[in-house]
Design an enzyme around this catalytic site. Structure first.
Site, mmCIF file in Angstrom:
data_model
loop_
_atom_site.group_PDB
_atom_site.id
_atom_site.type_symbol
_atom_site.label_atom_id
_atom_site.label_comp_id
_atom_site.label_asym_id
_atom_site.label_seq_id
_atom_site.Cartn_x
_atom_site.Cartn_y
_atom_site.Cartn_z
ATOM 1 N N GLU A 1 35.447 42.911 44.869
ATOM 2 C CA GLU A 1 34.067 42.430 44.870
ATOM 3 C C GLU A 1 33.383 42.532 46.228
ATOM 4 O O GLU A 1 32.183 42.296 46.342
ATOM 5 C CB GLU A 1 34.032 40.995 44.335
ATOM 6 C CG GLU A 1 34.337 40.978 42.847
ATOM 7 C CD GLU A 1 34.779 39.629 42.323
ATOM 8 O OE1 GLU A 1 33.947 38.929 41.744
ATOM 9 O OE2 GLU A 1 35.954 39.279 42.479
ATOM 10 N N GLY B 1 39.944 49.727 35.675
ATOM 11 C CA GLY B 1 39.367 50.838 36.426
ATOM 12 C C GLY B 1 39.551 50.668 37.920
ATOM 13 O O GLY B 1 39.100 51.492 38.704
ATOM 14 N N GLY C 1 42.771 41.731 48.500
ATOM 15 C CA GLY C 1 41.957 42.153 47.359
ATOM 16 C C GLY C 1 40.549 42.493 47.830
ATOM 17 O O GLY C 1 40.039 41.891 48.772
ATOM 18 N N GLN D 1 36.523 51.769 45.194
ATOM 19 C CA GLN D 1 35.954 50.497 44.733
ATOM 20 C C GLN D 1 34.833 50.021 45.636
ATOM 21 O O GLN D 1 33.796 49.547 45.171
ATOM 22 C CB GLN D 1 37.037 49.423 44.684
ATOM 23 C CG GLN D 1 37.860 49.478 43.424
ATOM 24 C CD GLN D 1 38.468 48.121 43.126
ATOM 25 O OE1 GLN D 1 39.368 47.691 43.830
ATOM 26 N NE2 GLN D 1 37.988 47.445 42.118
HETATM 27 MO MO1 MOS Z 1 34.872 38.701 39.087
HETATM 28 S S1 MOS Z 1 32.927 38.571 38.323
HETATM 29 O O1 MOS Z 1 35.836 37.612 38.229
HETATM 30 O O2 MOS Z 1 35.304 40.299 38.525
#
Ligand code: MOS
Length: 758
Positions: free
Chosen positions: A725, A475, A722, A660
């Site tokens: 997160e 996603g 990236g 994201q």
């Molecule tokens: Mo991270 S918790 O490896 O998406």
């Protein structure tokens, strides 16, 4: 995409909608849970899970369940004991998200453990029969969390051989002489991933070949782990993930139930599909463990940090070495000469926790970024000014330079967009009618990860292209990035690129985790496109070639042609020949041993390395801002606005990047105000979406994610970092800091509820 990207149409770097979007929004997209039609001959499984947290099974009463029409078999440990060989946890060199094996014996190790697997003709029959199974237990006392009798505290270094607590300078002495001191305890709760798509598995045998459909973000680990569990050659096992309906950090390795579904399919001689209930997903998979932190921070009169101590404890299970380590990030965030960290794990009778997006940063930065805000209040300083004074170009622990350090640029951009300057510093001084208004901020940081990946790239004579590897579309938009990248790298239209992912029949690629997908896969794609261009250029410039005598290094693939710098070129059909041209690229991050990395990758192991290739410290950065309204009489807390400014290297698709980040920020709101799994005894008491609260559209305020330029030529060859997160990190602290600003109340335990501020 590569050094030539600027010379092509350059789709990378521009916003592009998700290429698989239309399939998803029209319902054409098929997920693993969808492969259950009667035409497939699939039988349906349902789980029975333990109602005690620890002890033994003393008997089953299966009579009522067996009478349910359509029931085929009820499997218990009497059927499956010894049938599944042990495999280790993925983080301990194995493949599994837990090394615990349900249905292997009569022992119960945690509440919600699988104790029976019912298979029936329909899902309804399987669920009805599972509900009719009666299990008798002999219960024993269980430790459910911190401070429970029987909970065992261990040093992290004893569980994870590579772990070292940090000791630099003399933090205790520096604290003693500090002009200002903060000492506080912070707590974060258990949180569970609740993706829309549940943790399903479908297993089908064809002779001695097994095909498993499971929404996992590491098909390679499932393949190799299942092979080890069932005594098969990995070549006999194919794992298909297809599209994945969300994960939030779950679905990260071989599940405990996968082998059980495969065994049931084998014994019944037909495919078996398991779609567990939402409730069961709280105990058959992983979760973010609760944590508690003591932070001690010392500063001189000007605000310079002189000492930092971060002591942390998190929960883990009795049988796995999975532990969140996080103090290495908090220790390196700000300049400070005296630093000490101590991390411990507390082993209890629960299922094994696991990664949940930004596993350590979400709880650990809540603690540190709250403490920094407390220090700003103690010193009477603006919290951004305090962070600026303590900004550092060098990691205070390793002494290595950051490859880039745009943290304060993020604060500056975020503060401008958010309107930080209208903040009246004194807590409780801003009001909007009956609402107290608070503005808070916090940092988001996360180390960059990159992994080896192999990828097949094919260019056809008709200008079609295919990119294929055993990675996953979770996603995040990687399918779109690969299509854009192949279009740029091979000079063909985006619409002509087919991207194939999520299948162990494709070239190996690692886990979709650690925000490493873009860094790793786009590096492999650049390599693959370069290899194709090189093959074509060599042929065209060789003897008898149409571009003979030219430097092959100067040729480009543009607009369906192989062209020389001055514009002479040959059509693709001629350049690639009637067969087309295909290559398999094997990308290995700089600084990793090539053979070891590729062997691990092809063996289904985890192999994330840090960006910066060991020479520099490479992080993604962000600054989170929250405006919170707290009702003066009821204590109701509403987040009115969230603004985040993020620097994460080169951005390849601003649209999906912002999507994201925005999603992560809204999730961070949940982390601050809503999400908490309640434990009573040693069991989860709110395991459904009625009682486990996640932010809905009505909770989500105005959310703005800004992208701050971050050119970084040291992090990796393409300047990628990236950001999967980065969006969630620090939001909880920004909101807690805003709640303090609104009310003068410092809430150090999440989630913050109205009773904390009423
Ligand atoms: Mo991270 S918790 O490896 O998406």
């Amino acid at each position: 995409m590569d050094a030539r990207a600027g010379e092509t149409d350059g789709r990378l770097g521009q916003s592009h909608v998700r290429v698989e979007g239309p399939d998803k929004v029209t319902g054409r997209a098929r997920y693993s849970s969808d492969l259950t039609g009667p035409e497939s001959g699939t039988a349906h499984a349902a789980l029975v899970t333990s109602t005690i947290a620890r002890g033994r099974i003393t008997g089953f009463d299966l009579a009522a369940a067996e009478r349910v029409p359509g029931v085929l078999r009820i499997f218990t440990h009497r059927d499956f004991a010894g049938a599944v060989a042990p495999v280790k946890h993925l983080m301990a060199g194995g493949y599994a998200n837990s090394s615990h094996r349900p249905l292997d014996s009569d022992a119960v190790a945690y509440a919600g453990q699988i104790v029976a697997l019912v298979v029936a003709e329909t899902l309804e029959a399987a669920e009805a029969a599972a509900g009719a199974v009666t299990v008798a237990y002999a219960a024993e006392p269980a430790a459910g969390g911190f401070d429970a009798p029987g909970a065992e505290t261990v040093r992290l270094a004893d569980l994870k051989p590579h772990h070292e607590d940090i000791a630099r300078g003399d933090a205790e002495a520096a604290l003693h002489t500090a002009a200002a001191r903060i000492e506080a305890r912070y707590e974060t709760p258990v949180q569970h991933h609740n993706p829309i798509e549940l943790f399903t598995t479908r297993a089908a045998w064809d002779g001695d070949r097994l095909t498993v459909h499971e929404p996992t973000r590491y098909v390679g680990a499932v393949q190799h782990g299942l092979a080890a569990q069932l005594g098969l050659d990995p070549a006999q096992v194919r794992v298909v993930a297809g599209l994945i309906g969300g994960h939030f950090g779950s679905k990260f390795a071989l599940s405990q139930h996968t082998a059980l579904v495969a065994l049931a399919a084998k014994r019944l001689g037909r495919p078996v599909s398991l779609v567990p209930s939402r409730r069961q997903c709280f105990t058959i998979a992983n979760y973010r463990p609760e944590s508690r932190h003591t932070i001690r921070l010392g500063a001189d009169r000007t605000g310079r940090f002189t000492a930092l101590v971060h002591e942390a404890e998190t929960v883990t299970s009795r049988f796995d070495p999975f532990v969140m380590e996080g103090a290495e990030v908090t220790a390196s965030l700000y300049a400070c000469p005296n630093i000490r960290t101590a991390e411990r794990a507390v082993r209890v009778d629960r299922n094994t926790p696991g990664p949940m997006r930004a596993p350590p940063e979400v709880p650990f930065l809540f603690a540190l970024e709250s403490a920094v805000d407390e220090m700003a209040v103690a010193l009477g300083m603006d919290p951004i000014a305090l962070r600026r004074i303590n900004d550092t170009a060098v990691d205070p622990v390793s002494g290595k330079p950051f490859s880039t350090r745009p943290l304060m640029a993020c604060f500056a951009a975020g503060a401008r967009a958010f309107g930080w300057s209208r903040r009246v510093p004194r807590p409780g001084s801003m009001r909007d009618g009956p609402w107290r208004v608070g503005l808070g901020c916090a940092a988001s940081v996360r180390p960059v990860k990159i992994a080896a990946a192999t990828m097949r790239v094919r260019l056809g004579p008709d200008g079609s292209a295919e990119v294929a590897c055993a990675h996953h579309e979770i996603g995040n938009g990687i399918t779109t990035l690969l299509a854009l990248g192949a279009a740029d790298g091979l000079g063909v239209p985006v619409e002509r690129v087919t991207v194939r992912l999520g299948d162990t029949d494709l070239p190996a690629a690692g886990i979709s985790g650690g925000s490493s997908t873009t860094t790793s896969l786009m590096s492999a794609l650049a390599l693959g496109c370069g290899q194709i261009r090189q093959v074509l250029a060599q042929a065209a410039t060789g003897q008898g070639g149409r571009l003979a005598g030219r430097d092959p290094g100067t040729l480009r693939l543009v607009g369906g042609r192989l062209v020389a710098p001055e514009g002479t070129g040959i059509p693709l059909a001629e350049a690639v020949g009637s067969e087309g041209v295909e290559t398999v690229a094997a990308f290995v991050p700089e600084g990793s041993d090539r053979e070891t990395a590729l062997k691990g990758l092809r063996g289904g192991h985890i192999g994330l390395s840090l960006g910066g290739a060991g020479k520099a410290v490479s992080w993604g950065f962000g600054a989170q801002f929250a405006e919170v309204h707290v009702h003066a009489e009821t204590g109701e807390i509403r987040v009115a606005r969230l603004t985040g400014a993020f620097a994460a290297g080169r951005i390849l698709n601003p649209l999906t990047a912002k999507s994201q980040l925005t999603g992560g920020m809204i999730w961070g709101l949940g982390s601050a105000l809503l999400e908490e799994t309640v434990i009573d005894g040693a069991a989860y008491r709110n395991p459904d979406l009625a009682e486990y609260l996640v932010p809905t559209a009505a909770d989500a305020p105005e959310v703005e994610a800004l992208l701050v330029p971050d050119p970084d030529d040291e992090v990796d060859a393409l300047g990628l970092k990236g950001l999967g997160e980065l969006g969630i990190i620090g939001v909880n602290a920004a909101i807690a800091n805003a709640v303090h600003h609104a009310t003068g109340r410092r809430i150090r335990s999440l989630p913050i509820r109205l009773e904390d501020v009423a």
